[in-house]
Write an enzyme that holds these catalytic residues in place. Structure first.
Site, mmCIF file in Angstrom:
data_model
loop_
_atom_site.group_PDB
_atom_site.id
_atom_site.type_symbol
_atom_site.label_atom_id
_atom_site.label_comp_id
_atom_site.label_asym_id
_atom_site.label_seq_id
_atom_site.Cartn_x
_atom_site.Cartn_y
_atom_site.Cartn_z
ATOM 1 N N GLU A 212 0.877 -1.173 0.000
ATOM 2 C CA GLU A 212 0.000 0.000 0.000
ATOM 3 C C GLU A 212 0.911 1.218 0.000
ATOM 4 O O GLU A 212 1.375 1.657 1.055
ATOM 5 C CB GLU A 212 -0.920 -0.032 1.232
ATOM 6 C CG GLU A 212 -1.877 -1.215 1.265
ATOM 7 C CD GLU A 212 -2.996 -1.114 0.243
ATOM 8 O OE1 GLU A 212 -3.325 0.012 -0.187
ATOM 9 O OE2 GLU A 212 -3.557 -2.161 -0.128
ATOM 10 N N CYS A 246 -2.573 9.372 2.414
ATOM 11 C CA CYS A 246 -2.025 8.780 1.181
ATOM 12 C C CYS A 246 -2.861 9.110 -0.044
ATOM 13 O O CYS A 246 -2.335 9.268 -1.127
ATOM 14 C CB CYS A 246 -1.886 7.268 1.339
ATOM 15 S SG CYS A 246 -3.436 6.458 1.745
HETATM 16 P P1 NAD Z 1 6.869 5.131 7.883
HETATM 17 O O1 NAD Z 1 8.068 5.993 8.000
HETATM 18 O O2 NAD Z 1 5.993 4.930 9.062
HETATM 19 O O3 NAD Z 1 7.355 3.733 7.310
HETATM 20 C C1 NAD Z 1 6.434 2.681 7.129
HETATM 21 C C2 NAD Z 1 6.968 1.450 7.837
HETATM 22 O O4 NAD Z 1 8.156 1.020 7.199
HETATM 23 C C3 NAD Z 1 7.271 1.659 9.301
HETATM 24 O O5 NAD Z 1 6.664 0.639 10.062
HETATM 25 C C4 NAD Z 1 8.784 1.598 9.351
HETATM 26 O O6 NAD Z 1 9.262 1.030 10.546
HETATM 27 C C5 NAD Z 1 9.135 0.719 8.185
HETATM 28 N N1 NAD Z 1 10.461 1.010 7.629
HETATM 29 C C6 NAD Z 1 10.988 2.235 7.441
HETATM 30 N N2 NAD Z 1 12.222 2.125 6.882
HETATM 31 C C7 NAD Z 1 12.451 0.805 6.723
HETATM 32 C C8 NAD Z 1 13.522 0.031 6.197
HETATM 33 N N3 NAD Z 1 14.632 0.608 5.720
HETATM 34 N N4 NAD Z 1 13.408 -1.309 6.178
HETATM 35 C C9 NAD Z 1 12.297 -1.903 6.638
HETATM 36 N N5 NAD Z 1 11.249 -1.227 7.162
HETATM 37 C C10 NAD Z 1 11.323 0.097 7.206
HETATM 38 O O7 NAD Z 1 5.901 5.659 6.772
HETATM 39 P P2 NAD Z 1 6.230 6.459 5.450
HETATM 40 O O8 NAD Z 1 6.913 5.575 4.499
HETATM 41 O O9 NAD Z 1 6.780 7.799 5.725
HETATM 42 O O10 NAD Z 1 4.690 6.639 5.011
HETATM 43 C C11 NAD Z 1 4.317 7.609 4.133
HETATM 44 C C12 NAD Z 1 4.093 6.992 2.762
HETATM 45 O O11 NAD Z 1 3.163 5.934 2.883
HETATM 46 C C13 NAD Z 1 3.495 7.949 1.780
HETATM 47 O O12 NAD Z 1 4.063 7.716 0.530
HETATM 48 C C14 NAD Z 1 2.038 7.570 1.763
HETATM 49 O O13 NAD Z 1 1.375 7.902 0.569
HETATM 50 C C15 NAD Z 1 2.125 6.097 1.955
HETATM 51 N N6 NAD Z 1 0.896 5.595 2.533
HETATM 52 C C16 NAD Z 1 0.144 4.776 1.782
HETATM 53 C C17 NAD Z 1 -1.053 4.321 2.277
HETATM 54 C C18 NAD Z 1 -1.937 3.424 1.455
HETATM 55 O O14 NAD Z 1 -2.888 2.888 2.008
HETATM 56 N N7 NAD Z 1 -1.657 3.230 0.183
HETATM 57 C C19 NAD Z 1 -1.466 4.687 3.548
HETATM 58 C C20 NAD Z 1 -0.636 5.510 4.287
HETATM 59 C C21 NAD Z 1 0.553 5.968 3.782
#
Ligand code: NAD
Length: 508
Positions: A212, A246
């Site tokens: 997602e 998102c």
């Molecule tokens: P985040 O920083 O919370 O990361 C998401 C998860 O990935 C966390 O649990 C984190 O611990 C893990 N993570 C981070 N770096 C990692 C690595 N190197 N290796 C393994 N795991 C790792 O969230 P984010 O990425 O900043 O979220 C924002 C993004 O998510 C935006 O692009 C947004 O559009 C997208 N998003 C999508 C949806 C959807 O339903 N499609 C919903 C919410 C957010």
């Protein structure tokens, strides 16, 4: 977390799964009821945690996190016993008398990695479907929404069997260690850079993934629409949760003649929603952390700010901001904004908007505001996106019968409602044949012969359907017989002939 041992966490889940501990329908329903109770009894605690993480207003927390999750559980409680039933399928003629059906079975051990922007919803929604499908689950909430992650780790074990559902709190190190283990499915929500890391780790074990992700979701505002209503719906969708949604509208495309009216209408709406000073509004959120704050502040360098633009680092506050005269190659148009900055880019017409959208990565949501059906249909036909929504923003995400997910770079797979249950189930193809009537099977066994072959062909080979009226050959045949019968009657009447066969006697 010095003593973090990913292997024993996953082993515990695997052992519970293999022992069938979380598999029976009764256990699944019990878990769902307990989850509902947990949310119901602690909704204020969850909302307080999200207030501390994101300054999330109570109404937004209840509306988009708590109530949606409770609704989701109620939907499962009402329908799960139907969904788990075997689904009988149509069979070919030569399988008559045999039972063929799809059985939804749990996949095994599932990992759910949540993101911070809707820190409750993004972990609880997948969890509902994963336990309802009979899996054991490990959830890893986002460490950035620290308070929500803490309360999830504290409360979930009090309501759910910890062999069936475990919560792991941690950051990159812990997630990396978890990803080295073998899972039967991984659902990850977050950015696409980490999405690739998750997918690569999963590939080592041939583990399927649901990703997602995000991206730049455009809005096209056509001149044929009520600009003030469009502005209200866009403003709400963009600035709820401070733009950290998102499926938030990322940028607007419109024709020059619409721009000034649209900018004014958005400014008026912002004032109505958040008052003269949104920093003082109880209904306006904050940026999750300083890193994201600085990333957003950088996007404001050198752009033409038409409204807003104020930033206060100590408060992680960024004013709702409209940026105009934007060019496609500017920084603000390169990556997903994920914050309260709304660029407006001018296009010549709907075709120009389509060209621009198609030149970019595939988006999560595409919004169109128009009353012109031709334009609405054309954009839908000529583009792709995870979802297509006309004359509103975000709300499609609350329709749990629609699959929620991206396409291409905005994600793969989908969930919400029954789709989550499907995502976490294996659709096992089952056939139960009878041991009798063995003679009929001779035609498929060697030694082969011409005769066996023609029987097999007659029974098995499908014929392509004929197009047009001839395709309905029994109907056509009947129609021809009727037509002939009536034609004969009419001709006889014309000749004064009763149609009765002349008797030999009368002709004598
Ligand atoms: P985040 O920083 O919370 O990361 C998401 C998860 O990935 C966390 O649990 C984190 O611990 C893990 N993570 C981070 N770096 C990692 C690595 N190197 N290796 C393994 N795991 C790792 O969230 P984010 O990425 O900043 O979220 C924002 C993004 O998510 C935006 O692009 C947004 O559009 C997208 N998003 C999508 C949806 C959807 O339903 N499609 C919903 C919410 C957010």
């Amino acid at each position: 977390m010095a003593d973090f041992d990913a292997k024993s966490i996953v082993d515990r889940s695997r052992a519970a799964f293999n022992a069938g501990k979380c598999k029976s329908l009764a256990t699944r329903l019990e878990h769902l009821k307990n989850l509902y109770r947990m949310i119901d009894e602690h909704e204020k605690d969850f909302c307080d945690a999200m207030k501390r993480d994101l300054n999330k207003p109570y109404t937004e927390c209840m509306g988009y996190e708590i109530t949606l999750a409770k609704n989701e559980i109620i939907g499962y409680l009402e329908n799960l016993s139907q969904w788990v039933k075997p689904e009988r399928v149509k069979k070919p003629l030569f399988m008559l008398g045999q039972d063929a059906y799809i059985r939804r079975e749990p996949l095994g051990v599932v990992l759910i990695i949540g993101a911070w922007n809707y820190p409750f919803q993004l972990t609880i929604h997948p969890l509902i479907g994963a336990i309802a499908a009979g899996n054991t689950v490990i959830i890893k909430p986002s460490e950035l929404a620290e308070e929500t992650a803490k309360i999830l780790a504290d409360l979930l074990p009090k309501y759910l069997d910890s062999d069936c559902v475990q919560v792991v709190n941690g950051a990159v190190k812990e997630t990396t260690a978890l990803l080295e283990q073998k899972f039967d499915h991984i659902l990850y929500t977050g950015n696409s850079v980490v999405g690739k890391i998750v997918m690569a780790a999963a590939a080592k074990h041939l583990t399927p993934v649901t990703l997602e992700l995000g991206g730049k979701s455009p809005v096209f505002v056509d001149k044929n629409c009520d600009i003030s209503t469009a502005a209200r719906r866009i403003t709400w969708g963009k600035f709820v949760n401070s733009g950290q949604t998102c499926i938030a509208p990322d940028y607007i495309l419109c024709e020059e003649e619409v721009k000034d009216q649209l900018v004014q209408a958005i400014k008026d709406t912002l004032k109505e929603f958040y008052g003269e000073d949104p920093q003082k509004s109880n209904d306006y959120g904050r940026i999750i952390n300083e890193r994201h704050f600085k990333r957003l502040e950088d996007l404001l360098q050198g752009v033409n700010v038409a409204a807003g633009g104020k930033t206060v680092i100590d408060d992680k506050y960024i004013e709702p901001t409209i940026v105009t005269d934007v060019k496609g190659d500017e920084a603000v148009m390169q990556h997903e904004i994920f914050g309260p900055i709304l660029p407006i880019m001018i296009v010549k017409d709907a075709d120009d908007a389509i060209r621009y959208i198609n030149s970019r990565a595939k988006c999560l949501a595409l919004y169109v505001f128009s009353t012109d059906k031709n334009i609405v249909d054309k954009i839908q036909h000529d583009t792709t996106s995870g979802a297509y929504s006309v004359n509103d923003t975000l709300m499609y995400g609350a329709i749990d019968t629609l699959p929620f997910g991206g396409v291409g770079t905005s994600g793969m797979g989908a969930y919400h409602g029954k789709h989550t249950f499907e995502t976490f189930s294996h659709r096992r193809a089952c056939v139960v044949a009878k041991l009798g009537m063995e003679a009929a099977n001779q035609i498929r066994y060697p030694p082969y012969s011409e005769k066996k072959y023609s029987w097999a062909q007659w029974l098995m080979a499908k014929k392509p359907k004929r197009e047009g009226i001839l395709g309905f050959w029994p109907f056509t045949l009947l129609a021809m017989i009727f037509a002939a019968f009536f034609a004969k009657k009419v001709m006889r009447r014309g000749r004064g002939d009763s149609g009765d066969r002349p008797s030999i006697r009368s002709s004598l």
